[in-house]
Design a protein around this motif. Structure first.
Motif, mmCIF file in Angstrom:
data_model
loop_
_atom_site.group_PDB
_atom_site.id
_atom_site.type_symbol
_atom_site.label_atom_id
_atom_site.label_comp_id
_atom_site.label_asym_id
_atom_site.label_seq_id
_atom_site.Cartn_x
_atom_site.Cartn_y
_atom_site.Cartn_z
ATOM 1 N N LEU A 244 0.837 -1.193 0.000
ATOM 2 C CA LEU A 244 0.000 0.000 0.000
ATOM 3 C C LEU A 244 0.871 1.240 0.000
ATOM 4 C CD1 LEU A 244 -1.704 -2.253 1.709
ATOM 5 C CD2 LEU A 244 -3.202 -0.321 2.017
ATOM 6 N N THR A 245 0.495 2.185 -0.846
ATOM 7 C CA THR A 245 1.129 3.488 -0.877
ATOM 8 C C THR A 245 0.056 4.519 -0.555
ATOM 9 O OG1 THR A 245 2.658 2.759 -2.603
ATOM 10 C CG2 THR A 245 2.430 5.138 -2.285
ATOM 11 N N PHE A 246 0.354 5.375 0.398
ATOM 12 C CA PHE A 246 -0.549 6.466 0.742
ATOM 13 C C PHE A 246 0.114 7.753 0.294
ATOM 14 C CE2 PHE A 246 -1.066 3.117 3.873
ATOM 15 C CZ PHE A 246 -2.440 2.886 3.800
ATOM 16 N N ARG A 247 -0.581 8.521 -0.524
ATOM 17 C CA ARG A 247 -0.078 9.820 -0.955
ATOM 18 C C ARG A 247 -0.960 10.865 -0.274
ATOM 19 N NH1 ARG A 247 3.793 8.773 -4.497
ATOM 20 N NH2 ARG A 247 3.610 6.963 -5.848
ATOM 21 N N ILE A 248 -0.323 11.678 0.573
ATOM 22 C CA ILE A 248 -1.068 12.629 1.378
ATOM 23 C C ILE A 248 -0.445 14.017 1.273
ATOM 24 C CG2 ILE A 248 -1.753 10.800 2.983
ATOM 25 C CD1 ILE A 248 0.261 11.939 4.998
ATOM 26 N N MET A 249 -1.238 15.029 1.601
ATOM 27 C CA MET A 249 -0.709 16.385 1.670
ATOM 28 C C MET A 249 0.210 16.481 2.880
ATOM 29 S SD MET A 249 -1.463 18.316 -0.758
ATOM 30 C CE MET A 249 -2.598 18.597 -2.077
ATOM 31 N N PRO A 250 1.241 17.303 2.801
ATOM 32 C CA PRO A 250 2.179 17.422 3.923
ATOM 33 C C PRO A 250 1.509 18.041 5.145
ATOM 34 C CG PRO A 250 2.674 19.034 2.220
ATOM 35 C CD PRO A 250 1.585 18.163 1.675
ATOM 36 N N GLY A 251 2.175 17.851 6.290
ATOM 37 C CA GLY A 251 1.699 18.458 7.516
ATOM 38 C C GLY A 251 1.401 17.453 8.618
ATOM 39 N N ARG A 252 1.330 16.163 8.263
ATOM 40 C CA ARG A 252 1.092 15.135 9.280
ATOM 41 C C ARG A 252 2.417 14.754 9.921
ATOM 42 N NH1 ARG A 252 -2.759 15.496 5.970
ATOM 43 N NH2 ARG A 252 -4.896 15.241 6.527
ATOM 44 N N THR A 253 2.390 14.482 11.198
ATOM 45 C CA THR A 253 3.592 14.070 11.920
ATOM 46 C C THR A 253 3.919 12.613 11.612
ATOM 47 O OG1 THR A 253 2.376 13.266 13.849
ATOM 48 C CG2 THR A 253 2.978 15.631 13.823
ATOM 49 N N ASP A 254 5.126 12.204 11.973
ATOM 50 C CA ASP A 254 5.502 10.797 11.818
ATOM 51 C C ASP A 254 4.562 9.909 12.618
ATOM 52 O OD1 ASP A 254 7.594 11.448 10.124
ATOM 53 O OD2 ASP A 254 9.131 11.306 11.679
#
Length: 117
Positions: free
Chosen positions: A63-73
């Motif tokens: 699975l690859t999740f492509r998300i907008m930046p801004g989420r923490t590790d």
């Protein structure tokens, strides 16, 4: 956001319903509470030819999740754990399950959408 992209070894379609896998991944992303449910997009692609180590017929899901930046590790790890929990019982017989989270570059991303009902 996010885009949840599922790659899987094609023979898995004989073992269980791939649409159920897509639904489980989608629900896991919803369960993470990191995204608006209406913004989550999930899809799958079969890999006709694959090999895992010395297993020419080894089953895999990536699975690859492509998300907008801004989420923490920690939030990204929570996403993968939430999705795994949602799909774990369905995929117990799969040899290899891997996930990765990628931040999109907003300046390089375009979106046009119509309202979903």
């Amino acid at each position: 956001m996010p885009h949840c992209i599922i790659e899987y070894s094609a023979p898995l379609a004989q073992q269980f319903d791939i649409n159920a896998l897509v639904q489980a991944v989608h629900q896991g992303a919803i369960n993470s509470a990191l995204f608006e449910s209406s913004a989550i997009k999930s899809r799958s692609y079969a890999s006709e030819h694959s090999q895992i180590g010395m297993l020419a017929d080894g089953s895999f899901i990536h699975l690859t999740f492509r998300i907008m930046p801004g989420r923490t590790d920690a939030q990204k790890q929570h996403l993968t754990q939430s999705v795994y929990q949602a799909m774990a019982s369905l995929t117990a017989s799969v040899n290899s399950i891997t996930m990765e989270v990628h931040d999109l570059v907003p300046e390089h991303y375009f979106k046009r959408s119509m309202p979903c009902e």
